[in-house]
Design a protein around this motif. Sequence first.
Motif, PDB file in Angstrom:
ATOM      1  N   MET A   1       0.836  -1.203   0.000  1.00  0.00           N
ATOM      2  CA  MET A   1       0.000   0.000   0.000  1.00  0.00           C
ATOM      3  C   MET A   1       0.872   1.255   0.000  1.00  0.00           C
ATOM      4  N   ILE A   2       0.462   2.221  -0.788  1.00  0.00           N
ATOM      5  CA  ILE A   2       1.151   3.502  -0.877  1.00  0.00           C
ATOM      6  C   ILE A   2       0.279   4.579  -0.240  1.00  0.00           C
ATOM      7  N   VAL A   3       0.875   5.392   0.624  1.00  0.00           N
ATOM      8  CA  VAL A   3       0.195   6.535   1.235  1.00  0.00           C
ATOM      9  C   VAL A   3       0.696   7.801   0.554  1.00  0.00           C
ATOM     10  N   THR A  25       0.086  -0.484 -10.797  1.00  0.00           N
ATOM     11  CA  THR A  25      -0.536  -0.207  -9.515  1.00  0.00           C
ATOM     12  C   THR A  25      -1.644  -1.215  -9.251  1.00  0.00           C
ATOM     13  N   GLU A  27      -1.773  -2.227  -6.008  1.00  0.00           N
ATOM     14  CA  GLU A  27      -1.842  -2.130  -4.561  1.00  0.00           C
ATOM     15  C   GLU A  27      -2.790  -1.020  -4.129  1.00  0.00           C
ATOM     16  N   HIS A  28      -3.115  -1.041  -2.891  1.00  0.00           N
ATOM     17  CA  HIS A  28      -4.046  -0.090  -2.302  1.00  0.00           C
ATOM     18  C   HIS A  28      -3.406   1.295  -2.238  1.00  0.00           C
ATOM     19  N   LEU A  29      -4.187   2.332  -2.502  1.00  0.00           N
ATOM     20  CA  LEU A  29      -3.739   3.710  -2.372  1.00  0.00           C
ATOM     21  C   LEU A  29      -4.534   4.386  -1.266  1.00  0.00           C
ATOM     22  N   ARG A  30      -3.828   5.051  -0.379  1.00  0.00           N
ATOM     23  CA  ARG A  30      -4.449   5.781   0.732  1.00  0.00           C
ATOM     24  C   ARG A  30      -3.944   7.215   0.685  1.00  0.00           C
ATOM     25  N   VAL A  47      -9.723   5.492  -3.869  1.00  0.00           N
ATOM     26  CA  VAL A  47      -8.674   5.539  -2.856  1.00  0.00           C
ATOM     27  C   VAL A  47      -9.304   5.522  -1.462  1.00  0.00           C
ATOM     28  N   GLU A  48      -8.509   5.128  -0.497  1.00  0.00           N
ATOM     29  CA  GLU A  48      -8.925   5.266   0.896  1.00  0.00           C
ATOM     30  C   GLU A  48      -8.526   6.654   1.370  1.00  0.00           C
ATOM     31  N   ALA A  67       1.267   0.453   5.763  1.00  0.00           N
ATOM     32  CA  ALA A  67       1.819   1.076   4.552  1.00  0.00           C
ATOM     33  C   ALA A  67       3.175   0.474   4.194  1.00  0.00           C
ATOM     34  N   ASP A  68       3.368   0.254   2.906  1.00  0.00           N
ATOM     35  CA  ASP A  68       4.669  -0.166   2.387  1.00  0.00           C
ATOM     36  C   ASP A  68       5.520   1.032   1.971  1.00  0.00           C
TER      37      ASP A  68
END
Length: 296
Positions: A1-3, A25, A27-30, A47-48, A67-68
């Motif tokens: 996940m990328i913030v 992409t 992965e989850h995006l926040r 997105v979150e 988060a990664d």
Amino acid sequence: MIVITAPTGNIGSHLLPRLLESAATEEHLRVVVRDPARLPADVRERVEVITGSHGDPEVVDRAFEGADAVFWLVPPDSSLTPEAGFSGFARPAARALADRGVGHVVSVSALGRGTPVADRAGLVTASLAMDDLIASSGVAYRALANPSFFENLLEEADSIREHGVFTDSVDADRKAPLVAVADIAAAAAALLLDRTWTGVDSVPVLGPEDLSPADLARIMTEQFGRPVRYERQSYDDLRTTLVGYGLDQTFVQGIVDMKRAKDDGLDSGVPRTTESSSPTTFEQWCTQVLKPAVLT
């Protein structure tokens, strides 16, 4: 996940669509944003959203959980001293990065590290100190080392339109790198999506060529079909103008010191290479962004 912090700012608003559109992409995006309404509706659905300031300890602790990677950008706050605006703002995030075990951070920073004027460059000195603070959290860290942005000229659009004049405080013939914010976003996206890198380093994003204010005036004159000239502003006049806007006097001194350091070669310490040269030329940016702002 990328913030992604500051997703609605100049760079974040270019970065977030890149991440959403990239085939890589999965992965989850926040995102961390004060006002979610500023995000386009179609983006909010994908997105979150964490609502709040990424200078708030509770907000960053929640945002960095799981988060990664994190894209980190400090929003400018002219009511604070440079130290408070950079390291002070980032200190809760540095703790949260360590506590949550975040692996990689990409940050927006500045050129100048290692130059003789780096310790007296005002806002840039404060930004470099913030880099050291975040790196001390143990993350793999890449600081995007940027010169001045093309987009700074948008603040001069009214003056260019009405008087054919733009101002700064550097010598008219001082050549230096300049960059488009879209190219910074592209560099950030590449690092966030391919996290095979380790350790701590700077990544210069220099634009395709060095340009002086005289060069900019010539190109704008050609683009607009009418004369545009550069006027050099004294540091005293710059200080008086900014203080008159109600900015914190220490912050104003940070701007003045940064401008003086740039005129003393702050941005000239990194040689341009194929890797550090970003693609957008000033002519291209002027046609696509500045010209519509000036001539409409």
